[in-house]
Design an enzyme around this catalytic site. Structure first.
Site, mmCIF file in Angstrom:
data_model
loop_
_atom_site.group_PDB
_atom_site.id
_atom_site.type_symbol
_atom_site.label_atom_id
_atom_site.label_comp_id
_atom_site.label_asym_id
_atom_site.label_seq_id
_atom_site.Cartn_x
_atom_site.Cartn_y
_atom_site.Cartn_z
ATOM 1 C CG ASP A 138 -16.203 -47.492 38.572
ATOM 2 O OD1 ASP A 138 -16.782 -48.482 39.053
ATOM 3 O OD2 ASP A 138 -15.078 -47.121 38.944
ATOM 4 N N GLY A 181 -18.199 -49.229 42.847
ATOM 5 C CA GLY A 181 -18.640 -47.881 42.496
ATOM 6 C C GLY A 181 -18.384 -46.924 43.638
ATOM 7 N NE ARG A 298 -11.239 -55.133 38.321
ATOM 8 C CZ ARG A 298 -10.286 -54.624 39.092
ATOM 9 N NH1 ARG A 298 -10.448 -53.416 39.612
ATOM 10 N NH2 ARG A 298 -9.197 -55.297 39.354
#
Length: 406
Positions: A138, A181, A298
């Protein structure tokens, strides 16, 4: 001289380079004579209270290097957010194993855990060094230029939108891609780096730093669709209305919540589906498609920034150096200097713990639906080398023979 006994854990969401930091600590520790042992806790702080440890000192250097280049958390992770009682249990285990150096690789919650641990250890006159090693896709840790894990995830997002744009250009319509996010829009903003030509998407970018108004969104989509004959949209999962309520919960009939009571934003395609339905029903556009990137961004193998790999290794190495040479608790921070290079500083845990960085105003376009050149200059060097590139056929039309009236 008291021997150094090291424990390392990984917390929160995995990244493509988190194991570089782990291996950075382990290998750097092998060069320090008074390091007695190096343990790894399985599944973060949960592994500590369960005394579920691995002896990393028995790993070969070769295997450690292979693990370093493997995405996700090699030790496993946890979403546990320890309170005072939980931290007191951790300290009891650390005392029992005579651990005097604890390195926790994680984000905001991990730094706060270390803050509590360091205060409790001080009260008990327990000589425990607590070092926070930053990671988060993030990019929301304050006082850092950027955080390890973000550049690789941003590289994935940029490439994914470049591909989605090419697909959308071939079969025009509206495409909505929802990116992780909750509070910070850095990762969604990275979609802008997938553009090459002036008419490339994403044509619209929606970030949690700006209030989302559904009627304005629909008007933006309509305008872009009329201008380009298609529309590619990047949306942060954390978009919200003026009251701070997530748009996903406003449009959905039912919502999921995580273990902390927050509306579940990741891991489902609800927001993309809901926005697509609004576009179809309100704008009468037939070809509307949506994707939720979810966990793909990720730990995606084969889409890792070499800059990210290098810096993730270095923050692990610097964490150990700070612990050995400065003997104080803290969090390692990345500081940018020059055209592109970085230095590392050890900051007090209070500087980062419990705080959330969001995109600065100068990085967001005045329209609220794009980024500025300042953001592009900020992100470009982080994406690393070898970014793929797309090209177009040059238009050399052939004169018509039969359909001359068209």
């Amino acid at each position: 001289m008291q021997s150094r006994r090291i424990l390392i854990a990984q917390g929160g969401g995995p990244t493509a380079v988190i194991n570089q930091s782990l291996v950075g600590v382990v290998l750097a520790a092998r060069g320090i004579p008074d390091v007695d042992l190096v343990y790894g806790a399985r599944n973060g702080v949960r592994g500590i209270v369960n005394e579920d440890f691995l002896d990393l000192g028995q790993e070969t250097g070769s295997n450690l290097e292979l693990v370093a280049n493997t995405p996700s958390s090699a030790l496993g992770s946890t979403r546990d957010k320890p309170d005072l009682k939980y931290c007191q249990e951790i300290i009891q285990v650390l005392q029992a194993h005579q651990i005097n150096h604890f390195f926790y690789i994680g984000g905001n919650d991990s730094s706060d855990t270390l803050r509590i641990l360091s205060l409790e250890a001080e009260k008990l006159v327990f000589p425990l060094r607590c070092i926070h090693i930053p990671k988060t896709i993030d990019n929301d840790l304050v006082s850092n230029d950027h955080t390890p894990g973000f550049p690789s995830a941003a590289r994935f997002v940029a490439q994914a939108f470049a591909g989605a744009n090419l697909d959308n250009a071939s079969l025009p319509g509206v495409y909505v891609g929802v990116v992780m996010g909750r509070h910070a829009g850095f990762l969604t903003a990275a979609s802008a780096l997938g553009r090459k030509f002036p008419d490339d998407g994403p044509h619209l970018i929606y970030l949690p730093e700006r209030v989302f108004v559904l009627e304005k969104f629909l008007a933006d989509v309509k305008q872009a669709y009329q201008r380009f004959g298609r529309c590619v949209i990047a949306v942060s999962e954390g978009i919200h209305d003026a009251s701070g309520t997530p748009i996903a919960s406003l449009l959905a009939k039912t919502v999921e919540r995580d273990a902390h009571g927050n509306v579940q934003l990741s891991g489902n395609g609800a927001l993309a589906d809901l926005l697509c339905e609004e576009i179809k029903s309100k704008l009468n556009i037939k070809r509307v498609r949506g994707d939720t990137f979810g966990y793909l961004q990720r730990s995606f193998m084969g889409c890792v920034s070499d800059v990210d790999q290098r810096e993730a290794r270095e923050v692990g190495e610097k964490a150990l150096q700070f612990a050995v040479h400065e003997g104080r608790n803290g969090t390692v921070a990345i500081k940018r200097n020059g055209a592109y290079s970085v230095d590392y500083e050890l900051l007090d845990l209070d500087v980062v713990a419990g705080k959330t960085r969001v995109m600065e105003d100068e990085l967001i376009a005045a329209s609220g639906t794009d980024v500025t050149d300042a953001f592009r200059l900020y992100l470009q060097p982080l994406l690393g080398s070898g970014m793929p590139d797309g090209f177009r056929l040059r238009a050399h039309p052939v004169a018509k023979i039969r359909n001359t009236s068209g």
